[in-house]
Scaffold this active site. Structure first.
Site, short mmCIF file in Angstrom:
data_model
loop_
_atom_site.label_atom_id
_atom_site.label_comp_id
_atom_site.label_asym_id
_atom_site.label_seq_id
_atom_site.Cartn_x
_atom_site.Cartn_y
_atom_site.Cartn_z
N GLU A 78 0.81 -1.24 0.00
CA GLU A 78 0.00 0.00 0.00
C GLU A 78 0.83 1.28 0.00
O GLU A 78 0.63 2.16 0.83
CB GLU A 78 -0.97 0.00 1.19
CG GLU A 78 -1.89 -1.21 1.22
CD GLU A 78 -2.88 -1.20 2.38
OE1 GLU A 78 -2.83 -0.27 3.21
OE2 GLU A 78 -3.71 -2.12 2.43
N GLU B 91 -5.79 -11.24 -0.84
CA GLU B 91 -6.58 -11.04 0.39
C GLU B 91 -8.07 -11.12 0.05
O GLU B 91 -8.85 -10.24 0.43
CB GLU B 91 -6.25 -9.68 1.02
CG GLU B 91 -4.78 -9.51 1.32
CD GLU B 91 -4.42 -8.19 2.00
OE1 GLU B 91 -5.32 -7.52 2.54
OE2 GLU B 91 -3.23 -7.84 1.99
C1 XIL Z 1 -5.77 -6.45 8.60
C2 XIL Z 1 -6.02 -7.64 9.49
O1 XIL Z 1 -7.03 -8.46 8.94
C3 XIL Z 1 -6.41 -7.17 10.87
O2 XIL Z 1 -6.52 -8.30 11.74
C4 XIL Z 1 -5.33 -6.22 11.38
O3 XIL Z 1 -5.65 -5.76 12.60
C5 XIL Z 1 -5.18 -5.06 10.43
O4 XIL Z 1 -4.84 -5.57 9.17
N1 XIL Z 1 -4.95 -4.86 3.86
C6 XIL Z 1 -3.87 -5.59 4.29
C7 XIL Z 1 -4.00 -6.44 5.48
O5 XIL Z 1 -2.84 -5.61 3.61
O6 XIL Z 1 -2.79 -6.55 6.18
C8 XIL Z 1 -5.10 -5.97 6.39
O7 XIL Z 1 -5.24 -6.92 7.41
C9 XIL Z 1 -6.37 -5.77 5.63
C10 XIL Z 1 -6.20 -4.73 4.57
#
Ligand code: XIL
Length: 354
Positions: free
Chosen positions: A158, A265
């Protein structure tokens, strides 16, 4: 060797060869019923939490379904490097212990992410070059410690802002300028030349400015010989957005550049308007149709570019969407709260049945 001796010898060899190819890595026979682990022609994975590794219900699902694992949050810098006094390797070791016993790939997530910077580093008061040394040593340390055991990392997560494609004004950008990204990739490559290096982001399907900024970065890297092996599209999507066409249009230029694509994801909002409080048949149909669409497209990508599809959680109440977006009425994953597979789970297996 006489032929009467050769035949039993070959037989023994054959048994060994078969048991090896069917092994899960833990000495037991693999279940050859069609499953998420053995049906799709690419790795399907899950983000899990460390605590899930001590829960038999999760472990049963993972052993049946997962060819790849990501840590939902425990392999981020705030957890691994909670204070300036040192790195805590325990979470990684725990994930690797499961993965190696069960012949499962580990995808590291994420070396640098603005949202998981430890507080002590976010507020670092030393010089910029001291800051850079800390980041460099961290990346080199983690990557070299797990050389050959962690297959890939999201090196930077990101880096671009929403809607503008400007570099996100993170502490890394403030202290090191935009070169923090290429340096991170170079340090990781040097620490483990075989590690696969990913840039990972969200919104890159539908946010054109962010997408073009990522493409510019990739082109610049490739022009200058900065290593990068793949792109992670986070794929936090809804059942009806973004369109399949938009997904294809975003992915194709990455393939054209010879990079791997990871849907890193995946979760699918079936109730984006919040109209219902129960998971109903309509939502199940939405989930199944979208899963079929996404997996159906992904399988058309040439094999060498398919790094896999990772679900961001196993069962619906794992989902970060409920906490992060304060939306309790979402069911974006392929298992329900009771560890029961949803229709979408079977749909994936069926897609790959001959
Ligand atoms: C999120 C996790 O799911 C949570 O448990 C944590 O507290 C915060 O991060 N994009 C990403 C992930 O790259 O690392 C994120 O994960 C969700 C959004």
């Amino acid at each position: 060797m006489k032929s009467s001796k050769i035949i039993p010898f070959l037989f023994v060899l054959l048994i060994f060869a078969c048991s090896d190819s069917n092994s899960t890595g833990n000495g037991e026979e693999e279940n050859l019923e069609p499953s998420l682990r053995n049906s799709p022609t690419f790795p399907v994975g899950f983000a899990i939490q460390q605590q899930h590794l001590n829960n038999g219900n999760y472990v049963n699902i993972l052993r049946e379904d997962a060819r790849s694992l990501s840590a939902e949050y425990e392999m981020k810098m705030n957890i691994l490097y909670p204070s300036s006094s040192g790195i805590n390797y325990e979470p990684i070791n725990n994930f690797l212990e499961y993965a190696e016993l069960n012949d499962t790939r580990v995808h590291g997530h994420a070396l640098i992410w603005h949202s998981s910077t430890p507080g002590w580093l976010e507020n670092f008061s030393g010089s910029d070059s001291e800051f850079e040394s800390i980041v460099e040593n961290y990346i080199r340390d983690i990557v070299s410690t797990y050389k050959g055991r962690i297959a890939s990392w999201d090196v930077v997560n990101e880096a671009f802002s929403d809607g503008s494609g400007e570099y996100r004004n993170s502490v890394f950008y403030q202290k090191m300028g935009e070169t923090y990204i290429e340096k991170a990739f170079q340090w990781a490559r040097e620490a483990d030349p075989d590690l696969l290096l990913f840039y990972n982001d969200y919104g890159t399907i539908y946010d054109q400015d962010k997408y073009l900024a990522m493409i510019r970065m990739i082109d610049d890297f490739q022009d200058r010989g900065i290593p990068i092996d793949g792109v992670g599209f986070q794929m936090h999507v809804s059942y009806n957005f973004p369109s399949l066409e938009a997904i294809e249009n975003a992915v194709q230029p990455i393939l054209d550049r010879g990079l791997m694509v990871h849907f890193s994801e995946l979760d699918i909002r079936v109730n984006p308007e919040g109209e219902q409080v129960d998971f109903n048949a309509e939502f199940s149909n939405r989930l199944t149709a979208r899963v079929e669409e996404i997996f159906g497209y992904y399988r058309t990508i040439p094999g060498q570019y398919r790094y896999g599809i990772t679900f961001w959680g196993v069962k619906d109440d794992d989902t970060w969407l409920r906490d992060f977006w304060q939306n309790q009425n979402e069911w974006p994953l392929i298992y329900d709260e009771n560890f029961q597979p949803k229709e979408a789970h079977q749909a994936i297996i069926d897609m790959f049945a001959d």
